[in-house]
Design a protein around this motif. Structure first.
Motif, mmCIF file in Angstrom:
data_model
loop_
_atom_site.group_PDB
_atom_site.id
_atom_site.type_symbol
_atom_site.label_atom_id
_atom_site.label_comp_id
_atom_site.label_asym_id
_atom_site.label_seq_id
_atom_site.Cartn_x
_atom_site.Cartn_y
_atom_site.Cartn_z
ATOM 1 N N THR A 65 0.828 -1.204 0.000
ATOM 2 C CA THR A 65 0.000 0.000 0.000
ATOM 3 C C THR A 65 0.868 1.262 0.000
ATOM 4 O OG1 THR A 65 -1.679 -1.210 1.223
ATOM 5 C CG2 THR A 65 -1.879 1.179 1.188
ATOM 6 N N LYS A 66 0.656 2.102 -0.984
ATOM 7 C CA LYS A 66 1.438 3.332 -1.114
ATOM 8 C C LYS A 66 0.743 4.530 -0.492
ATOM 9 C CE LYS A 66 4.488 1.069 -3.490
ATOM 10 N NZ LYS A 66 5.739 0.658 -2.822
ATOM 11 N N GLN A 67 -0.566 4.461 -0.384
ATOM 12 C CA GLN A 67 -1.318 5.597 0.139
ATOM 13 C C GLN A 67 -2.356 5.084 1.140
ATOM 14 O OE1 GLN A 67 -2.670 8.166 -2.984
ATOM 15 N NE2 GLN A 67 -3.838 9.496 -1.620
ATOM 16 N N PHE A 68 -2.188 5.471 2.394
ATOM 17 C CA PHE A 68 -3.107 5.046 3.452
ATOM 18 C C PHE A 68 -4.146 6.122 3.725
ATOM 19 C CE2 PHE A 68 0.442 2.220 4.349
ATOM 20 C CZ PHE A 68 -0.185 1.049 4.763
ATOM 21 N N ASP A 69 -5.305 5.682 4.186
ATOM 22 C CA ASP A 69 -6.327 6.596 4.685
ATOM 23 C C ASP A 69 -5.928 6.969 6.112
ATOM 24 O OD1 ASP A 69 -8.526 7.880 5.723
ATOM 25 O OD2 ASP A 69 -9.988 6.400 5.060
ATOM 26 N N ALA A 70 -5.475 8.200 6.296
ATOM 27 C CA ALA A 70 -4.949 8.622 7.599
ATOM 28 C C ALA A 70 -6.019 8.653 8.682
ATOM 29 C CB ALA A 70 -4.298 9.999 7.470
ATOM 30 N N THR A 71 -7.303 8.622 8.289
ATOM 31 C CA THR A 71 -8.379 8.672 9.284
ATOM 32 C C THR A 71 -8.842 7.290 9.716
ATOM 33 O OG1 THR A 71 -10.171 8.687 7.631
ATOM 34 C CG2 THR A 71 -9.189 10.814 8.210
ATOM 35 N N ALA A 72 -8.400 6.257 9.012
ATOM 36 C CA ALA A 72 -8.867 4.894 9.294
ATOM 37 C C ALA A 72 -7.892 4.191 10.230
ATOM 38 C CB ALA A 72 -9.020 4.107 7.998
ATOM 39 N N LYS A 73 -8.368 3.781 11.386
ATOM 40 C CA LYS A 73 -7.528 3.145 12.390
ATOM 41 C C LYS A 73 -7.892 1.665 12.539
ATOM 42 C CE LYS A 73 -5.691 7.125 13.074
ATOM 43 N NZ LYS A 73 -4.353 7.404 12.476
ATOM 44 N N ILE A 74 -6.901 0.848 12.794
ATOM 45 C CA ILE A 74 -7.121 -0.572 13.018
ATOM 46 C C ILE A 74 -7.764 -0.754 14.395
ATOM 47 C CG2 ILE A 74 -6.028 -2.843 13.204
ATOM 48 C CD1 ILE A 74 -3.710 -1.687 11.496
ATOM 49 N N PRO A 75 -8.898 -1.452 14.490
ATOM 50 C CA PRO A 75 -9.546 -1.664 15.795
ATOM 51 C C PRO A 75 -8.618 -2.391 16.766
ATOM 52 C CG PRO A 75 -11.033 -2.256 14.007
ATOM 53 C CD PRO A 75 -9.690 -2.017 13.377
ATOM 54 N N ALA A 76 -8.776 -2.073 18.050
ATOM 55 C CA ALA A 76 -7.878 -2.620 19.069
ATOM 56 C C ALA A 76 -7.889 -4.142 19.109
ATOM 57 C CB ALA A 76 -8.253 -2.047 20.439
ATOM 58 N N ASN A 77 -9.078 -4.748 18.985
ATOM 59 C CA ASN A 77 -9.142 -6.211 19.061
ATOM 60 C C ASN A 77 -8.445 -6.861 17.874
ATOM 61 O OD1 ASN A 77 -11.206 -5.296 17.320
ATOM 62 N ND2 ASN A 77 -12.375 -7.186 17.601
ATOM 63 N N LEU A 78 -8.546 -6.219 16.709
ATOM 64 C CA LEU A 78 -7.878 -6.743 15.519
ATOM 65 C C LEU A 78 -6.373 -6.597 15.660
ATOM 66 C CD1 LEU A 78 -9.104 -8.013 12.981
ATOM 67 C CD2 LEU A 78 -8.795 -5.817 11.813
ATOM 68 N N TRP A 79 -5.957 -5.464 16.226
ATOM 69 C CA TRP A 79 -4.520 -5.264 16.409
ATOM 70 C C TRP A 79 -3.946 -6.266 17.407
ATOM 71 C CZ3 TRP A 79 -0.990 -3.569 13.510
ATOM 72 C CH2 TRP A 79 0.309 -3.458 14.014
ATOM 73 N N ASP A 80 -4.700 -6.600 18.426
ATOM 74 C CA ASP A 80 -4.247 -7.620 19.374
ATOM 75 C C ASP A 80 -3.961 -8.937 18.660
ATOM 76 O OD1 ASP A 80 -4.293 -6.017 21.604
ATOM 77 O OD2 ASP A 80 -6.297 -6.623 22.247
ATOM 78 N N SER A 81 -4.810 -9.293 17.710
ATOM 79 C CA SER A 81 -4.613 -10.538 16.958
ATOM 80 C C SER A 81 -3.339 -10.456 16.117
ATOM 81 C CB SER A 81 -5.818 -10.805 16.054
ATOM 82 O OG SER A 81 -6.982 -11.038 16.821
ATOM 83 N N ILE A 82 -3.086 -9.289 15.546
ATOM 84 C CA ILE A 82 -1.876 -9.117 14.746
ATOM 85 C C ILE A 82 -0.636 -9.249 15.624
ATOM 86 C CG2 ILE A 82 -0.548 -7.433 13.401
ATOM 87 C CD1 ILE A 82 -3.258 -6.437 12.285
ATOM 88 N N GLU A 83 -0.675 -8.649 16.810
ATOM 89 C CA GLU A 83 0.465 -8.789 17.724
ATOM 90 C C GLU A 83 0.639 -10.239 18.170
ATOM 91 O OE1 GLU A 83 0.350 -6.032 20.949
ATOM 92 O OE2 GLU A 83 0.767 -4.303 19.657
#
Length: 207
Positions: free
Chosen positions: A13-31
C-alpha cells in the motif's frame, strides 16, 4: 474468503487513509501472530516497536525517504534484530522454556550446548546477519496475517536504520525493516493494478 484470494487482495500500500484506524481487538490478533512467529532454536532474536504516536511518526518521516506511509498509516511496526546475541540470551530462553513446559534446566543441558556451539562459531557480523534473517521471517508472518484480516500493509526497507534506532531509543537491538499498516486510501492507484509475478513453471522446479 479463501486464503489465496486474500493474498491476491493484498499489495504494498502506497497511500493510506490517515483517518482509518485498526480496531484494538484486531490489532491484538496481529500482535499475537508476531509472538507466534517461528525462529531458529526458538530463540526469537527480535524486538518489535509499534508506533502510533503522531509525533514519533513525524520524527521518523525524514529518515524514511519522505514516504508518507510512515505518518498516514494506523500502526507503524519497526522490526529489530538482537544486536550481539550471547549466552545470556540462551539462558533467558531456557528459563522461559522451563517455566512454560516444566522440567529442569539440567534436562535442557544438551540443547543449551547445541545453541551455545552455534552462537560461538559465528563472529559478530555473522550473528547480526543471522538475527536479521530471522526478523524477515517475522515480517512475512506479519504481512500474511494482515492479508488474512484484510489489513493493508507496506514493508519498507527504504529507511535509515541508524536514525530509527536513535529516534526510538533502541537498546540492544538494531532496526532492520519497518511495516506500515492500516487501510488503503481509495485514491491509491496501485490497489487496482494487476500483480506482476512469474508463473510457477518459472519459479518452482520439481526434482
Amino acid at each position: 474468503m479463501n486464503y489465496l484470494d486474500q493474498l491476491q487482495w493484498r499489495y504494498a500500500t502506497k497511500q493510506f487513509d490517515a483517518t482509518a484506524k485498526i480496531p484494538a481487538n484486531l490489532w491484538d490478533s496481529i500482535e499475537d501472530s508476531l509472538v507466534l512467529t517461528p525462529s531458529s532454536f526458538g530463540l526469537q532474536p527480535w524486538r518489535f516497536f509499534v508506533i502510533t504516536d503522531p509525533q514519533i511518526k513525524e520524527a521518523l518521516l525524514p529518515h524514511s525517504w519522505g514516504q508518507r506511509q510512515v505518518v498516514d498509516c494506523s500502526h507503524l511496526v519497526v522490526l529489530c534484530a538482537r544486536d550481539g546475541m550471547n549466552g545470556s540470551d540462551i539462558e533467558k530462553f531456557l528459563d522461559a522454556s522451563v517455566a512454560t513446559r516444566g522440567g529442569s534446566r539440567e534436562d535442557l543441558g544438551p540443547y543449551q550446548q547445541l545453541m551455545e556451539g552455534f552462537i560461538s562459531n559465528m563472529n559478530e557480523d555473522q550473528k547480526n546477519a543471522w538475527a536479521t534473517n530471522q526478523v524477515y521471517i517475522a515480517l512475512g508472518q506479519l504481512m500474511a496475517t494482515a492479508a488474512a484480516l484484510e489489513v493493508d500493509a507496506c514493508p519498507m526497507e527504504g529507511i535509515n536504520p541508524q536514525e530509527y534506532d536513535k529516534t526510538l531509543n533502541v537498546d540492544g537491538y538494531k532496526t532492520v525493516v519497518a511495516c506500515a499498516m492500516g487501510y488503503r486510501d481509495n485514491a491509491d492507484k496501485y490497489a487496482t493494478q494487476a500483480k506482476v509475478r512469474y508463473t510457477k513453471d518459472v519459479l518452482i522446479e520439481h526434482k
